[in-house]
Design a protein around this motif. Structure first.
Motif, short mmCIF file in Angstrom:
data_model
loop_
_atom_site.label_atom_id
_atom_site.label_comp_id
_atom_site.label_asym_id
_atom_site.label_seq_id
_atom_site.Cartn_x
_atom_site.Cartn_y
_atom_site.Cartn_z
N PRO A 190 11.02 6.90 0.97
CA PRO A 190 11.08 8.24 0.38
C PRO A 190 9.75 8.60 -0.27
O PRO A 190 9.01 7.74 -0.76
N ALA A 191 9.43 9.89 -0.26
CA ALA A 191 8.18 10.37 -0.85
C ALA A 191 8.24 10.22 -2.37
O ALA A 191 9.31 10.28 -2.97
N GLY A 192 7.08 10.02 -2.97
CA GLY A 192 7.02 9.91 -4.42
C GLY A 192 7.22 8.48 -4.89
O GLY A 192 7.33 7.54 -4.11
N TRP A 220 0.82 -1.21 0.00
CA TRP A 220 0.00 0.00 0.00
C TRP A 220 0.86 1.26 0.00
O TRP A 220 0.64 2.17 -0.80
N ILE A 221 1.82 1.32 0.90
CA ILE A 221 2.60 2.55 1.05
C ILE A 221 3.66 2.69 -0.04
O ILE A 221 3.94 3.80 -0.51
N GLY A 222 4.26 1.58 -0.46
CA GLY A 222 5.35 1.65 -1.43
C GLY A 222 4.94 1.57 -2.88
O GLY A 222 5.68 2.03 -3.75
N CYS A 223 3.74 1.00 -3.15
CA CYS A 223 3.32 0.82 -4.54
C CYS A 223 2.02 1.53 -4.88
O CYS A 223 1.95 2.30 -5.84
N ILE A 224 0.98 1.27 -4.11
CA ILE A 224 -0.35 1.79 -4.44
C ILE A 224 -0.44 3.29 -4.18
O ILE A 224 -0.94 4.05 -5.02
N LEU A 225 0.03 3.73 -3.03
CA LEU A 225 -0.06 5.15 -2.68
C LEU A 225 0.75 6.04 -3.62
O LEU A 225 0.21 7.05 -4.12
N PRO A 226 2.02 5.71 -3.95
CA PRO A 226 2.76 6.57 -4.89
C PRO A 226 2.14 6.62 -6.28
O PRO A 226 2.32 7.59 -7.01
N ALA A 227 1.41 5.55 -6.66
CA ALA A 227 0.78 5.51 -7.98
C ALA A 227 -0.60 6.17 -7.98
O ALA A 227 -1.34 6.05 -8.95
N ARG A 228 -0.93 6.84 -6.88
CA ARG A 228 -2.23 7.50 -6.74
C ARG A 228 -3.36 6.51 -6.95
O ARG A 228 -4.36 6.79 -7.63
N PHE A 286 5.11 2.72 9.76
CA PHE A 286 6.55 2.53 9.65
C PHE A 286 7.02 2.80 8.23
O PHE A 286 7.96 3.58 8.00
N TRP A 287 6.37 2.15 7.25
CA TRP A 287 6.78 2.34 5.86
C TRP A 287 6.56 3.78 5.41
O TRP A 287 7.37 4.32 4.64
#
Length: 297
Positions: free
Chosen positions: A111-113, A30-38, A105-106
């Motif tokens: 890093p952002a983005g 969620w935090i590393g893949c889905i969230l950055p991809a909006r 934590f993640w």
């Protein structure tokens, strides 16, 4: 009450360790893949993402997704406790806590983005796969991710609705509601793609390696058919008494349970021995016993 033995203690440690790894993998997805991809999705995580975005847009207050996941699941657990009783299990509470802590934590260390530098659709698909693997690891150890599972318990207290329908309806509403808080139609489409990939991944891991075929063969030459299958495919054969309703003749049905990959070989023998045989092939999963999966202790 069972006495605590070294074996049972190690088994419990293994279960909770694998559940922790699964939930950390799920939260990373969620935090590393889905969230950055909006992207967006269903369940408590998807609802938390929508609510966090709404609070940020409308109130200017930033809340970590993991914290919102904990709040939502905490409320659902309280409702479930008072409505259906406090028997949803320690593992559910444990997984809810690990998901919440894992997401926070993640979110604090990554890093952002889009640090993976993937195309948006690839990031969404990767997120769905990783989330599916994480949830499957949790399910295989008897755990639960909360969210929809808790909602299903509450709903089924008053009305019998299948778990699959509850998941589909809730995910559809959560993903669609993202448009009310500033997300665009492409986010909704990607959300449905992620949910499909996620569900397919869970199904493949949970039942893909256990799926087998149940072959039912109606033939008058059942003895020759059974011998050919037993000697060449090396699978056990069961004969079931039968009677043709039109012919009124007694016969036997040859039943075989085999791996999916062995189905084509059985079809070949059936065609060779009796081209006029009538046969049905059905998918079964969770076949336990000699030659298949061992019974869970």
């Amino acid at each position: 009450m069972k006495a605590l033995t070294t074996e049972s203690a190690l088994k419990s440690v293994k279960e909770y360790f694998l559940m922790s790894v699964g939930m950390l993998l799920y939260s990373f997805a969620w935090i590393g893949c889905i969230l950055p991809a909006r992207g967006v999705g269903g369940g408590a995580a998807g609802l938390s993402l929508v609510l966090c975005h709404a609070i940020q847009e409308w109130l200017g207050v930033s809340i970590q997704i993991g914290t919102m996941v904990f709040i939502i699941n905490g409320i659902l657990l309280l409702f479930a406790g008072f409505i259906v009783g406090w028997n949803f299990g320690v593992k559910t509470v444990f997984c809810v806590i690990v998901i919440s802590l894992g997401m926070n934590f993640w979110q604090s260390v990554l890093p952002a983005g889009d640090f993976l530098h993937l195309e948006r659709i690839l990031s969404i698909i990767l997120g769905g796969i990783l989330a599916g693997i994480g949830v499957a690891m949790c399910f295989m150890q008897g755990g639960s991710t909360g969210g929809t599972d808790i909602a299903a318990m509450i709903i089924n207290k008053y009305r019998t609705v299948s778990y699959g329908k509850i998941v589909i309806y809730s995910d559809f509403v959560i993903i669609g509601s993202s448009m009310l808080v500033g997300f665009h139609i492409d986010t909704v489409i990607y959300g449905y793609v992620m949910t499909a990939v996620f569900g397919y991944t869970v199904d493949m891991i949970m039942s893909g390696n256990q799926q087998s075929s149940q072959v039912m063969i109606v033939t008058h030459d059942y003895e020759k058919m059974a011998d050919a299958i037993a000697q060449n495919v090396h699978r056990g054969v069961t004969l079931i008494d039968s009677e043709g309703w039109y012919s009124k003749k007694a016969s036997k049905i040859v039943m075989v349970v085999c791996r999916k990959r062995e189905t084509a070989m059985i079809l070949k023998f059936v065609k060779t021995i009796d081209p006029d045989a009538f046969m049905t092939v059905g998918s079964v999963m969770g076949v336990y016993g000699k030659g298949f999966q061992a019974f869970t202790k």
